[in-house]
Each structure stands twice: as C-alpha cells, then as structure tokens.
Design a protein around this motif. Structure first.
Motif, PDB file in Angstrom:
ATOM      1  N   SER A  74       0.830  -1.208   0.000  1.00  0.00           N
ATOM      2  CA  SER A  74       0.000   0.000   0.000  1.00  0.00           C
ATOM      3  C   SER A  74       0.864   1.258   0.000  1.00  0.00           C
ATOM      4  O   SER A  74       0.559   2.238  -0.693  1.00  0.00           O
ATOM      5  CB  SER A  74      -0.911  -0.012   1.231  1.00  0.00           C
ATOM      6  N   VAL A  75       1.946   1.242   0.760  1.00  0.00           N
ATOM      7  CA  VAL A  75       2.865   2.390   0.795  1.00  0.00           C
ATOM      8  C   VAL A  75       3.535   2.577  -0.566  1.00  0.00           C
ATOM      9  O   VAL A  75       3.663   3.703  -1.065  1.00  0.00           O
ATOM     10  CB  VAL A  75       3.927   2.203   1.898  1.00  0.00           C
ATOM     11  N   LEU A  76       3.946   1.472  -1.176  1.00  0.00           N
ATOM     12  CA  LEU A  76       4.564   1.548  -2.502  1.00  0.00           C
ATOM     13  C   LEU A  76       3.594   2.163  -3.513  1.00  0.00           C
ATOM     14  O   LEU A  76       3.958   3.045  -4.301  1.00  0.00           O
ATOM     15  CB  LEU A  76       4.978   0.150  -2.964  1.00  0.00           C
ATOM     16  N   LYS A  77       2.344   1.727  -3.472  1.00  0.00           N
ATOM     17  CA  LYS A  77       1.343   2.261  -4.405  1.00  0.00           C
ATOM     18  C   LYS A  77       1.116   3.746  -4.173  1.00  0.00           C
ATOM     19  O   LYS A  77       0.945   4.516  -5.127  1.00  0.00           O
ATOM     20  CB  LYS A  77       0.026   1.494  -4.246  1.00  0.00           C
ATOM     21  N   MET A  78       1.105   4.148  -2.899  1.00  0.00           N
ATOM     22  CA  MET A  78       0.915   5.567  -2.597  1.00  0.00           C
ATOM     23  C   MET A  78       2.067   6.397  -3.144  1.00  0.00           C
ATOM     24  O   MET A  78       1.853   7.491  -3.700  1.00  0.00           O
ATOM     25  CB  MET A  78       0.777   5.756  -1.085  1.00  0.00           C
ATOM     26  N   ALA A  79       3.284   5.899  -3.017  1.00  0.00           N
ATOM     27  CA  ALA A  79       4.448   6.608  -3.555  1.00  0.00           C
ATOM     28  C   ALA A  79       4.349   6.711  -5.076  1.00  0.00           C
ATOM     29  O   ALA A  79       4.622   7.766  -5.663  1.00  0.00           O
ATOM     30  CB  ALA A  79       5.730   5.891  -3.152  1.00  0.00           C
ATOM     31  N   CYS A  80       3.946   5.621  -5.703  1.00  0.00           N
ATOM     32  CA  CYS A  80       3.791   5.619  -7.168  1.00  0.00           C
ATOM     33  C   CYS A  80       2.695   6.589  -7.597  1.00  0.00           C
ATOM     34  O   CYS A  80       2.858   7.359  -8.556  1.00  0.00           O
ATOM     35  CB  CYS A  80       3.451   4.204  -7.643  1.00  0.00           C
TER      36      CYS A  80
END
Length: 615
Positions: free
Chosen positions: A277-283
């Motif tokens: 979820s954090v990775l997706k938010m950064a993307c």
C-alpha cells in the motif's frame, strides 16, 4: 499485592498521608498489576492537595491504565476531570504523569475521548503552546502523543484543535525540533501524524495547508532515514497533491527523485499488504505530481530530466505497480506534442506497443491496470500528426485489435479513443477497420450494452471518424447492413456537445452521398440508398434533428450549420425521408435557424429546405 492495596484504601479513608505515600511506593516497587474494581480510592487520592501523593498517584494510574480492564473502569468523568485539572499544576512530574495517565486511559477508548471533549482540552493545547518556556522536550513529546490519541478517535476534537489554531503551533514545534532531528524523531513522528490526521478537516475549517508548511514537511522527508516518518510525510503529500501549488513545490524540491530512490532501496522488502500500500501511494504521488503542466514540463527537461529517465527504466520492471506507474508517468509527459514527437523518435512508442502485445489478452486485475495505462499513453502519443504513420508501422493496430474481445469497460474506453486518434487522417487504417464487419458489430455491441457513459459516447464518434477518414464509399455497402451502425451515428445528433453533433451531421451526409454513388449490387433486394433511408428513419432521425435544432439551432457554429444544411438537403431528396421529417415537425423548429447569423452563408439552401418542409 492485594494486602498493600487494601492498606492503601484504609489509609485514604483515614487520610493518613504518610501511610498513603508508603503504600503507593510499595505498589510502584512491587508492581502495578492490579485489577481495579472500585475507583473510589483513586478519586480520593486525586483530591489530596499534596504534590508527592499526586505525583505517585498519577504515576500508578498511568500504569494501571495500560490494561483494557482497568482502562474501562478508569473511564470516569470525575477521574478524567481531576487528571485534566492537574495539567495546570506547577510540578512538572505531576503534569507529566497526568498526561501519561490520560493518554493510556484514552488509548483506543472513544468513551474516554468523549469525556475529554466534554471537559475541554485548552490546558492540553496550552502545554504545547508553552513548549518554549521549558528546557526539556519530554513533556512536549508526551502531550503530543496524548493529543494524537484524542484526535484519532474523535472528530469533534479534531475540529476543536483546529479552531484553537493548533496548526501554527505544530509548525513552530517542527521547525524547532527539526534542528535536533536525530534526538527528537519520536516527537516529530507525533507532530507529523497529528498534522496528517487534521488535514481531512482543513477545508471544512477553512485552514490552509501553506507552501511554507509543505516545505517544512519536505525538509523533514529529505532528512529522515526513519521509515515511519517517511511514510507519514508521504501520506501528507499524497493528501494535498491535488493542489497545483503543492504539486509544483514537490516537483521543484525533488520529491519524485527521492521517491524513486526510496522505492529502489526498499522494493525488495515489499512483501505484505501494508508495504504494498505504501509503494502504491508513492507511485500514485509521482503520477499525480506529473499531472501539473508546469511540473511535467520541468521534470521532462527536453527528454533529459531525471524523473523522465527514471520512469523509462520502470518500463522494464517486473513489478506491476512500478510498470504501470512508469507507463502512466510517460503518458503524463506525453501531454505536449513536442514531447510526443521526441518520444516516438526515441523508440518509446515501439517499446509500449511491444509491452502491450504481452498484455493484450490478459484479464487479471493488475494486467487490466497495465492495459489501461498503455492505451492511455499510446493514445496521447498518436495525437500529433507526425507520429501516426510511424506508430501504425510499428504495428499498433495488430496489437490492439485482439482487445476488442475485452469486456472491461474502463479499458474499452481507452481502446476506442486510441483507435479514433490513430485513424485521424490515416486513410488506409480507417479503410481497413471500417471494412471489418466483426469490428463494426463489436462497436455496436459496446454502444448498446455498456453502462459506461464514456464508451457509449466514444463508439459513435469512432464510427463517424471511420466514415470521414476512409475516403472511400465502398465500405458503406457493408456498413449500412451491419445492424444498428447507422442508428448509433444518428443518435449522436442529440448529443449536448457541439463537436459530436457536427461529426454526426457530416458522417450521415457522407453516408447519403456514398450510398447514392454506389453502383454495386447489395445483398438485399433493396438498393443501398433505400436501406440507408430505412435505417435513418428507424433510428428516428427526425426526432433527434428536432431536439438539436430546437435547443441549439440559434447558436450553432459555422461548420455545424453548413453540415446540417448539407445533411437536410440529402435527406429531403427522398420522399419517404421527407415525409418522416415533416412528421417530426422539423418545419416548426427549423425557423430557429434563421436567427443564427451563420445561416447567412447558406441562405439560399436554407430557403429551399424550409420551402420543401412546408409544402
């Protein structure tokens, strides 16, 4: 331990202060693992006006409140009121312990938070505001943790603290403790999380997330190597990134580049739902920043920008989120023709088409996201006229044609737009597609079986563009015999968008001209033109013309007026079609066209049309 507690109860009943102190010290020394069934002793202790007793009592309450059972029993208005009053005490230890006690009682305890709200939190906020009067940050850290507990569970408290101008206080504290960052990471974590939680109420309370405050969070983000702080900063950026001024600041300050490096560093540790979820938010944040025109232009930097180059590397990623982000980012860079032309020359379109060939028949959720991203980006790349022929030569049609079997309408919408953009001015491509009966049938199916408004709007436009760009009447022989193709274009006449109205006028006019010019045999006994007339009447062209003329006739632009007049001339050349228009009362609404100044260039034709309709 129960004997000691009973002794404490007896001491409080006799108000033997020395015995009270002695028993409190024993409890703290031997352990505080006691289940409190009655709170009378606590209420009494908090009423005794002796600092040593208050200090020990609040410390014990803080320990007792660590268990869910005691927390429930300590959720008492009298106890919480006493603890809140003690926040004004001059003894720092008493204040510190009272904050600890309140924080533990209110932990995941909505009832306790409601009591705090009822009593009021001015003295809590005052402790934060008076930070500069203290030499030790421990009290500020502890009260920040308490405030975070409170606002996390109580919307009303979030609004209250905003009304009490907490944001300048948070900003002042973050500026101060940023200077000693390494020693105050817990405090900064609390302050940032409070800010993040309050952001949801900023608009409602007319509080502005200023560029100065954003810059401060950016500075913390750049300096921190603490993953927790980095994630909180990311959440703050993501929540405010729709604002153009925030996007511009994030782009200017190199946040996209930093996110790329952080993802590169930690991507192999993404192994659960939370980290994903954090990775997706950064993307998502990278893509959102690039939706700003100034940001996109700055970070592209004539094809040499670091962010642009980084996104190209993600086109080779085996992580679906990084791949789709790279594609979407390229799509955002491709919002200027000059960028698109440069990208195609540098082989980006060829790379994307190759990628799409690997996903053009997939149905998995992550694959659908990639399909959508690829089509969005390719659609942008084919808009400049200079790019169309090369992208067609790179095999775009062959790769996207199998996707007409897809029923995921978000993808279909992008697919239709890509087809429409690439055939513009490309005669051979348009002629090829309009000659494919299965393609026409699929378009009609989408038009009448999709609940996606975008798909239902794109299908008739694509049909109209195929008619316009094929530069041949030959495919009309198949076109009019495919069920509902004509109906689909006719119904576009009633669109509320003038561009679509005009496209419908022009396409139907071409169908009439082409069908009249055809000399080939057709499959039915009727002539081609008779079939067309039958189709436009069945599609109730009169009703749609009545609507559009009545609503827009006085303000149509020159192109629309000219094409409408030309279409009416074609229709009125046939008795059955003329009868249909008369039955639709076109003669009554057509008078509105006379009020349109653009009709003057076709006044003679318009006069003949009104004469025929009134015969």
């Amino acid at each position: 331990m129960s004997d000691t507690f009973n002794n404490l109860i007896n001491a409080t009943e006799t108000l033997d202060e020395e015995e009270i102190i002695n028993n409190l010290k024993i409890i703290l020394t031997q352990g505080t693992n006691i289940e409190i069934s009655s709170t009378d002793v606590i209420k009494t202790l908090l009423q005794i006006n002796r600092n040593e007793i208050l200090k020990l009592s609040t410390e014990i309450i803080a320990e007792w409140a660590k268990t869910a059972y005691n927390r429930k029993n300590l959720t008492n208005e009298s106890i919480i009121n006493c603890l809140m009053s003690l926040l004004d005490n001059n003894d720092v230890d008493i204040v510190f312990n009272s904050i600890r006690a309140l924080g533990n009682i209110c932990y995941e305890n909505e009832e306790a938070c409601n009591l705090v709200d009822k009593i009021g939190i001015n003295n809590i906020l005052m402790i934060l505001k008076n930070d500069d009067k203290r030499n030790d940050q421990s009290l500020t850290t502890k009260v920040s943790g308490l405030l975070l507990n409170l606002i996390s569970l109580h919307d009303g408290l979030s609004r209250t603290v905003l009304k009490n101008e907490i944001v300048p206080v948070l900003e002042k504290l973050m500026i101060k403790y940023f200077e000693t960052f390494e020693d105050n990471q817990m405090l900064l974590t609390f302050l940032l999380t409070i800010l993040s939680n309050l952001l949801d109420y900023f608009d409602e309370q007319n509080v502005i997330f200023s560029e100065k405050l954003c810059q401060l969070v950016v500075d913390i983000f750049k300096k921190s190597t603490n993953p927790e702080i980095s994630v909180i900063c990311l959440e703050i950026f993501h929540g405010q990134s729709e604002k153009d001024e925030i996007k511009a600041l994030l782009a200017k300050e190199g946040v996209c580049e930093l996110l790329f490096e952080l993802i590169k560093k930690y991507k192999h540790q993404v192994n659960d739902e939370e980290s994903r979820s954090v990775l997706k938010m950064a993307c998502d944040l990278i893509v959102i920043i690039l939706t700003g025109d100034d940001c996109m232009y700055m970070l592209y930097n004539n094809g040499e920008g670091q962010v642009y180059c980084n996104m190209i590397t993600w086109l080779d990623s085996d992580d679906s989120d990084l791949l789709s982000t790279g594609i979407l980012a390229i799509g955002n860079f491709a919002r200027r023709d000059i960028h698109c032309i440069q990208m195609v020359k540098n082989g980006i379109s060829k790379k994307l088409i190759s990628l799409l060939s690997q996903y053009n028949s997939s149905t998995g959720t992550s694959d659908i996201k990639i399909q959508h991203a690829l089509l969005s980006t390719l659609k942008n790349l084919v808009i400049p006229h200079q790019n169309k022929e090369q992208i067609l030569q790179e095999g775009l049609i062959d790769v996207i044609y199998p996707m007409i079997k897809i029923d995921q309408y978000l993808v279909v919408f992008k697919l239709l737009g890509t087809f429409r953009m690439v055939i513009d001015g490309q005669e051979s491509a348009a002629l090829d597609l309009i000659s494919r009966v299965d393609f026409l049938e699929r378009l009609v199916y989408w038009c009448y079986n999709s609940d996606h408004l975008g798909v239902r709007g794109e299908v008739p436009r694509l049909l109209a563009w195929l008619i316009k760009n094929c530069h041949s009447f030959k495919p009309f022989e198949k076109f009019v015999f495919v069920k509902d193709t004509v109906r689909c274009v006719v119904e576009m006449i009633a669109s509320n968008h003038s561009v679509m109205q005009n496209e419908a006028f022009y396409a139907i006019k071409l169908l009439f001209i082409g069908c009249c010019s055809s000399t080939n045999n057709v499959e039915s006994s009727d002539t081609l033109i008779e079939k067309l007339i039958e189709e436009v009447i069945n599609a109730d062209i009169g009703k749609h013309l009545n609507f559009v003329i009545n609503k827009y006739g006085e303000k149509m632009d020159q192109h629309s007026v000219d094409n409408l007049v030309a279409l009416l001339e074609q229709i009125l050349s046939f008795k059955s079609a003329t009868k249909h228009l008369k039955s639709a009362n076109i003669s009554k609404v057509i008078e509105k066209m006379s009020l349109n100044p653009n009709i003057q260039n076709a006044s003679d034709k318009f006069h003949k049309i009104t004469t025929v309709l009134n015969e």
